[in-house]
Design an enzyme around this catalytic site. Structure first.
Site, short mmCIF file in Angstrom:
data_model
loop_
_atom_site.label_atom_id
_atom_site.label_comp_id
_atom_site.label_asym_id
_atom_site.label_seq_id
_atom_site.Cartn_x
_atom_site.Cartn_y
_atom_site.Cartn_z
N GLU A 257 0.86 -1.18 0.00
CA GLU A 257 0.05 -0.05 0.03
C GLU A 257 0.92 1.19 -0.02
O GLU A 257 2.13 1.18 0.38
CB GLU A 257 -0.96 0.06 1.15
CG GLU A 257 -0.36 -0.33 2.47
CD GLU A 257 0.01 0.88 3.37
OE1 GLU A 257 -0.14 2.01 2.65
OE2 GLU A 257 0.09 0.87 4.74
N LYS B 61 -5.80 10.75 0.21
CA LYS B 61 -5.93 9.09 0.80
C LYS B 61 -7.18 8.44 0.25
O LYS B 61 -8.27 9.04 0.46
CB LYS B 61 -6.07 9.10 2.32
CG LYS B 61 -6.00 8.06 3.07
CD LYS B 61 -6.06 8.21 4.65
CE LYS B 61 -6.07 6.77 5.10
NZ LYS B 61 -6.15 7.00 7.14
N VAL C 141 -5.43 0.20 2.89
CA VAL C 141 -5.38 -1.50 2.88
C VAL C 141 -6.75 -1.86 1.77
O VAL C 141 -6.57 -2.59 0.96
CB VAL C 141 -5.79 -2.11 4.12
CG1 VAL C 141 -5.90 -3.67 4.18
CG2 VAL C 141 -4.11 -1.82 4.88
N ASP D 5 -17.45 4.68 13.66
CA ASP D 5 -16.27 4.65 12.67
C ASP D 5 -15.57 3.08 12.78
O ASP D 5 -15.13 2.87 13.52
CB ASP D 5 -15.43 5.58 13.30
CG ASP D 5 -14.17 5.97 12.23
OD1 ASP D 5 -14.13 5.05 11.21
OD2 ASP D 5 -13.43 6.97 12.13
N SER E 142 -13.22 0.74 9.97
CA SER E 142 -12.52 1.11 8.69
C SER E 142 -13.15 0.04 7.54
O SER E 142 -13.38 -0.98 7.76
CB SER E 142 -11.04 0.82 8.88
OG SER E 142 -10.37 0.48 7.95
N ALA E 143 -12.98 0.70 6.43
CA ALA E 143 -13.39 -0.30 5.04
C ALA E 143 -12.52 -1.24 5.10
O ALA E 143 -13.01 -2.43 4.16
CB ALA E 143 -13.56 0.96 3.87
N ASP E 144 -11.49 -1.45 5.49
CA ASP E 144 -10.44 -2.50 5.59
C ASP E 144 -11.25 -3.61 5.80
O ASP E 144 -10.70 -4.77 5.20
CB ASP E 144 -9.27 -2.18 6.43
CG ASP E 144 -8.41 -1.08 6.07
OD1 ASP E 144 -8.65 -0.23 4.97
OD2 ASP E 144 -7.27 -0.61 6.65
N LYS F 15 -4.04 -1.48 13.93
CA LYS F 15 -3.32 -0.45 14.31
C LYS F 15 -3.60 -0.08 16.05
O LYS F 15 -4.76 -0.23 16.30
CB LYS F 15 -3.44 0.95 13.71
CG LYS F 15 -2.83 1.01 12.23
CD LYS F 15 -3.14 2.13 11.49
CE LYS F 15 -2.46 2.22 10.22
NZ LYS F 15 -3.29 1.24 9.21
#
Length: 309
Positions: A29, A90, A110, A142, A144-146, A163
């Site tokens: 990435e 981003k 990602v 919230d 993440s779309a990951d 993370k």
């Protein structure tokens, strides 16, 4: 065969040749270059990750959108641009269509990297830590779309867990809900990014990459298309104390709330704040695990490629 769609989606000559010859390729990435690490560490780390992949016998394929083209495999000039151009944005899954249509320049998270890697036919991807469920979910919603991309992506992602700034327990639970297998490379618990052990158990510990190949074969034979995580703990010499790290994160979160930072800006903000509090210790740890994961991903790609021959 790798697919090129001129003007929209293009593979470098090196990546095209490697995939055509069934050689191991590792996707990388690019968000770490524009938003994840400060200069000059961002560009140095991108080059070091690519070098680690090559030294381990695979071909690196760093991914980004350059002038509206989703590119798989970047040259030095393109990497330099991502590191220096302040207009670089981003990009996650939802952003790719408009970025390409408007001929923008952006780095891939990602989630976006998984999309491009799959389209190219790349089966292994290395990153530092995945996104996940953010702390304070009840207030922010919230996530993440990951995670959703991992659930639908037929790919192996080598990482050091999620993370540390995230809600690791809820992230671990959601990975299970989404059917994403969490494998531990010579570890029994999911790493915590800057720390080796979260006490959150992996689904299966593997000590040799031959075991990974056997698991991947069975996954494909069963028609299971969700992705897998291969969790690689941060190198021991760069591991940080979990209690101290939590204190830094709590302070960073408070600062982010006071500054009304949210959305795409929250992760870069928190990482930068924690790095400042730690006098650069988290930055050094982050760099070390990114390069270590790139090396392990290349080794895994070599094994998986040999298995498919």
């Amino acid at each position: 065969m790798p697919i090129n769609l001129p003007g929209r989606f293009e593979l470098s000559d090196e990546v095209t040749a490697a995939l055509s010859a069934d050689l191991p390729v590792v996707a990388l990435e690019s968000t770490l270059i524009s938003h994840g690490l400060p200069a000059p560490h961002n560009l140095q780390t991108a080059h070091n990750a690519q070098r680690a992949v090559r030294d381990a016998g695979a071909v690196p394929a760093t991914i980004a959108v350059i002038d509206g083209v989703l590119r798989v495999g970047l040259d030095d000039k393109q990497l330099d641009r991502l590191a220096s151009d302040k207009a670089v944005t981003k990009l996650s899954r939802r952003d790719l269509p408009w970025a390409i249509a408007s001929k923008a320049c952006g780095t891939t998270t990602v989630a976006a990297t998984i999309i491009a890697a799959q389209k190219a036919g790349i089966k292994v991807f290395a990153t530092g830590g995945i996104g996940g469920v953010h702390r304070g979910l009840a207030q922010t919603l919230d996530i993440s779309a990951d995670l959703a991309e991992l659930a639908r992506g037929d790919i192996l992602v080598v990482c050091s867990g999620a993370k540390a700034i995230l809600d690791l327990e809820r992230t671990h639970e959601l990975l299970e809900t989404l059917g994403v297998a969490v494998l531990g490379y010579r570890c029994d618990f999911m790493p915590g990014f800057w720390t080796k052990d979260t006490k959150l158990p992996v689904d299966r510990r593997i000590d040799e990459l031959g075991e990974l190949a056997a698991i991947d074969t069975c996954r494909r034979e069963l028609g299971i298309t969700s992705g897998m995580l291969l969790c690689n703990p941060v190198p021991a010499e760069h591991e940080l104390d979990a209690v101290v790290v939590d204190g830094w994160i709590a302070a960073a979160l408070a600062a982010a709330r006071a500054a009304n930072v949210h959305g795409k800006k929250i992760t870069p903000y928190l990482l930068a704040d924690v790095a400042k509090q730690s006098d650069g210790k988290t930055l050094k740890s982050n760099i070390a695990l990114i390069v270590a994961n790139a090396q392990l991903a290349a080794q895994a790609a070599t094994v998986l490629t040999a298995q498919s021959d």
